[in-house]
Design a protein around this motif. Structure first.
Motif, PDB file in Angstrom:
ATOM      1  N   ALA A  38     -21.109   5.096 -35.482  1.00 13.53           N
ATOM      2  CA  ALA A  38     -21.669   4.204 -34.561  1.00 13.53           C
ATOM      3  C   ALA A  38     -22.676   3.223 -35.201  1.00 13.53           C
ATOM      4  N   TYR A  39     -22.954   2.065 -34.870  1.00  9.76           N
ATOM      5  CA  TYR A  39     -23.637   1.072 -35.288  1.00  9.76           C
ATOM      6  C   TYR A  39     -24.382   0.258 -34.180  1.00  9.76           C
ATOM      7  N   ASP A  40     -25.674  -0.208 -34.639  1.00 13.41           N
ATOM      8  CA  ASP A  40     -26.261  -1.227 -33.743  1.00 13.41           C
ATOM      9  C   ASP A  40     -25.750  -2.530 -33.902  1.00 13.41           C
ATOM     10  N   LEU A  41     -25.693  -3.182 -32.608  1.00 15.99           N
ATOM     11  CA  LEU A  41     -25.324  -4.452 -32.355  1.00 15.99           C
ATOM     12  C   LEU A  41     -25.906  -5.261 -31.453  1.00 15.99           C
ATOM     13  N   ASP A  42     -26.783  -6.334 -31.935  1.00 17.72           N
ATOM     14  CA  ASP A  42     -27.505  -7.170 -30.754  1.00 17.72           C
ATOM     15  C   ASP A  42     -26.789  -8.377 -30.716  1.00 17.72           C
ATOM     16  N   ILE A  43     -26.801  -8.715 -29.377  1.00 20.73           N
ATOM     17  CA  ILE A  43     -26.070  -9.953 -28.782  1.00 20.73           C
ATOM     18  C   ILE A  43     -26.794 -10.624 -27.977  1.00 20.73           C
ATOM     19  N   ASP A  44     -27.576 -11.853 -28.188  1.00 24.74           N
ATOM     20  CA  ASP A  44     -28.290 -12.430 -27.266  1.00 24.74           C
ATOM     21  C   ASP A  44     -29.404 -11.665 -26.575  1.00 24.74           C
ATOM     22  N   ASP A  45     -30.159 -10.855 -27.602  1.00 20.29           N
ATOM     23  CA  ASP A  45     -31.488 -10.132 -27.116  1.00 20.29           C
ATOM     24  C   ASP A  45     -30.773  -8.928 -26.249  1.00 20.29           C
ATOM     25  N   GLN A  46     -29.567  -8.748 -26.361  1.00 23.65           N
ATOM     26  CA  GLN A  46     -29.069  -7.393 -25.591  1.00 23.65           C
ATOM     27  C   GLN A  46     -28.307  -6.431 -26.746  1.00 23.65           C
ATOM     28  N   GLN A  47     -28.866  -5.301 -26.483  1.00 26.36           N
ATOM     29  CA  GLN A  47     -28.645  -3.905 -27.157  1.00 26.36           C
ATOM     30  C   GLN A  47     -27.307  -3.401 -27.086  1.00 26.36           C
ATOM     31  N   TYR A  48     -26.355  -3.294 -27.990  1.00 26.21           N
ATOM     32  CA  TYR A  48     -25.151  -2.684 -27.925  1.00 26.21           C
ATOM     33  C   TYR A  48     -24.967  -1.710 -29.041  1.00 26.21           C
ATOM     34  N   TYR A  76      -9.086   0.116 -33.135  1.00 26.57           N
ATOM     35  CA  TYR A  76      -9.935   0.708 -34.120  1.00 26.57           C
ATOM     36  C   TYR A  76     -11.541   0.538 -33.786  1.00 26.57           C
ATOM     37  N   TRP A  77     -12.079  -0.206 -32.832  1.00 25.07           N
ATOM     38  CA  TRP A  77     -13.346  -0.376 -32.465  1.00 25.07           C
ATOM     39  C   TRP A  77     -13.726  -0.481 -31.080  1.00 25.07           C
ATOM     40  N   MET A  78     -14.796  -0.182 -30.538  1.00 21.90           N
ATOM     41  CA  MET A  78     -15.105  -0.561 -29.199  1.00 21.90           C
ATOM     42  C   MET A  78     -16.549  -0.846 -29.167  1.00 21.90           C
ATOM     43  N   ILE A  79     -17.072  -1.612 -28.249  1.00 22.77           N
ATOM     44  CA  ILE A  79     -18.502  -1.922 -28.015  1.00 22.77           C
ATOM     45  C   ILE A  79     -19.079  -1.246 -26.615  1.00 22.77           C
ATOM     46  N   MET A  80     -20.228  -0.686 -26.559  1.00 27.17           N
ATOM     47  CA  MET A  80     -20.680   0.011 -25.580  1.00 27.17           C
ATOM     48  C   MET A  80     -22.078  -0.336 -25.267  1.00 27.17           C
ATOM     49  N   GLU A  81     -22.660  -0.210 -24.122  1.00 24.56           N
ATOM     50  CA  GLU A  81     -23.919  -0.518 -23.852  1.00 24.56           C
ATOM     51  C   GLU A  81     -24.766   0.424 -24.698  1.00 24.56           C
ATOM     52  N   LYS A  82     -25.903   0.077 -24.983  1.00 22.92           N
ATOM     53  CA  LYS A  82     -26.811   1.124 -25.751  1.00 22.92           C
ATOM     54  C   LYS A  82     -27.809   1.455 -24.770  1.00 22.92           C
ATOM     55  N   VAL A  83     -27.946   2.938 -24.826  1.00 17.36           N
ATOM     56  CA  VAL A  83     -28.917   3.465 -23.798  1.00 17.36           C
ATOM     57  C   VAL A  83     -29.674   4.426 -24.536  1.00 17.36           C
ATOM     58  N   GLU A  84     -30.892   4.923 -23.852  1.00 15.79           N
ATOM     59  CA  GLU A  84     -31.635   5.652 -24.506  1.00 15.79           C
ATOM     60  C   GLU A  84     -31.461   7.329 -24.547  1.00 15.79           C
ATOM     61  N   VAL A  85     -31.337   7.801 -25.850  1.00 14.34           N
ATOM     62  CA  VAL A  85     -31.066   9.261 -25.948  1.00 14.34           C
ATOM     63  C   VAL A  85     -32.193  10.181 -26.044  1.00 14.34           C
ATOM     64  N   LEU A  86     -32.189  11.248 -25.274  1.00 18.59           N
ATOM     65  CA  LEU A  86     -33.467  11.919 -25.164  1.00 18.59           C
ATOM     66  C   LEU A  86     -33.220  13.089 -25.961  1.00 18.59           C
ATOM     67  N   GLU A  87     -34.220  13.729 -26.729  1.00 18.63           N
ATOM     68  CA  GLU A  87     -34.334  15.138 -27.329  1.00 18.63           C
ATOM     69  C   GLU A  87     -33.987  15.973 -26.285  1.00 18.63           C
ATOM     70  N   PRO A  88     -33.182  17.114 -26.411  1.00 12.58           N
ATOM     71  CA  PRO A  88     -33.167  18.061 -25.664  1.00 12.58           C
ATOM     72  C   PRO A  88     -33.958  18.728 -24.734  1.00 12.58           C
ATOM     73  N   ASP A 112     -19.668  -1.807 -41.269  1.00  9.21           N
ATOM     74  CA  ASP A 112     -20.377  -1.042 -42.407  1.00  9.21           C
ATOM     75  C   ASP A 112     -21.449  -1.881 -43.257  1.00  9.21           C
ATOM     76  N   LYS A 113     -21.047  -3.157 -43.610  1.00 10.98           N
ATOM     77  CA  LYS A 113     -21.970  -3.767 -44.571  1.00 10.98           C
ATOM     78  C   LYS A 113     -23.108  -4.710 -43.447  1.00 10.98           C
ATOM     79  N   ASN A 114     -22.455  -5.019 -42.362  1.00 14.54           N
ATOM     80  CA  ASN A 114     -23.292  -6.085 -41.520  1.00 14.54           C
ATOM     81  C   ASN A 114     -24.027  -5.470 -40.344  1.00 14.54           C
ATOM     82  N   LEU A 115     -23.858  -4.230 -39.997  1.00 13.98           N
ATOM     83  CA  LEU A 115     -24.612  -3.563 -38.993  1.00 13.98           C
ATOM     84  C   LEU A 115     -25.356  -2.550 -39.183  1.00 13.98           C
TER      85      LEU A 115
END
Length: 201
Positions: free
Chosen positions: A28-38, A82-94, A14-17
């Motif tokens: 859910a929180y953003d996580l960037d690793i080596d220019d990859q978004q998760y 406690y946690w899991m890391i998932m690839e980030k994808v584009e979420v569209l409006e309905p 919560d403090k770092n992401l």
């Protein structure tokens, strides 16, 4: 993320992401690793429930659905979930989701007419084989390889119908094929799960 007590892990995330959003039991929180978004999904403080947690269920469902139909889970807390890391994808409006999923299902083919009731709940209605969309399901199952594969996978997975609305889907970067991004069912007992799957399939 790997070590420490649950509250320490949650507070560090919560403090770092960068915070994205939260549901009933997870944030859910953003996580960037080596220019990859998760995306990191972490249980909200006070909502930890061991092996029956939303994270554990989603991990099990990912193994069932596979990368073709679900956002990839790249890492997770293998001891407590406690946690899991998932690839980030584009979420569209309905409204945009409706157009995109319509193209995936029907394409430019005139084999199937686009139904008037096509809306953000179409996937939920189709995959639970509701009576008012059964004729669409039957035709799609015959002619659309992607839909047929998805239906066959979901049929054997523990996913509640409410996990199939437009806000539970996303699109990989550079792809027009949708994948599920939230597929943790919310069924409290195996008995209720059996009743649900029997009703739906």
């Amino acid at each position: 993320i790997r070590s420490g007590e649950y509250k320490q892990i949650y507070n560090w995330i919560d403090k770092n992401l960068h915070y994205i959003s939260a549901g009933v039991t997870r944030a859910a929180y953003d996580l960037d690793i080596d220019d990859q978004q998760y995306v990191v999904k972490v249980l909200i403080v006070g909502e930890y429930s061991g092996r029956t947690s939303a994270n554990r269920r989603e991990i099990d469902n990912y193994e069932c659905l596979g990368k073709e139909y679900a956002a990839e889970i790249t890492d997770y807390d293998k001891q407590h979930f406690y946690w899991m890391i998932m690839e980030k994808v584009e979420v569209l409006e309905p409204e945009y989701f409706t157009r995109a999923i319509q193209q995936t299902l029907f394409g430019d083919s005139s084999i199937l007419a686009v139904p008037q009731e096509f809306d953000q709940f179409i996937m939920m209605n189709l995959l639970t084989n509701r009576p008012h969309t059964r004729y669409i399901h039957d035709n799609l199952y015959k002619v659309n390889d992607w839909y047929r594969g998805l239906y066959d996978r979901v049929k054997g997975c523990k996913i509640q119908a409410s996990d199939l609305g437009s806000d539970n889907w996303g699109f990989r970067q550079g792809s027009d094929i949708p994948v599920l991004i939230d597929y943790s069912y919310n069924i409290k007992s195996e008995q209720r799960l059996v009743r649900f799957t029997s009703f739906c399939f």
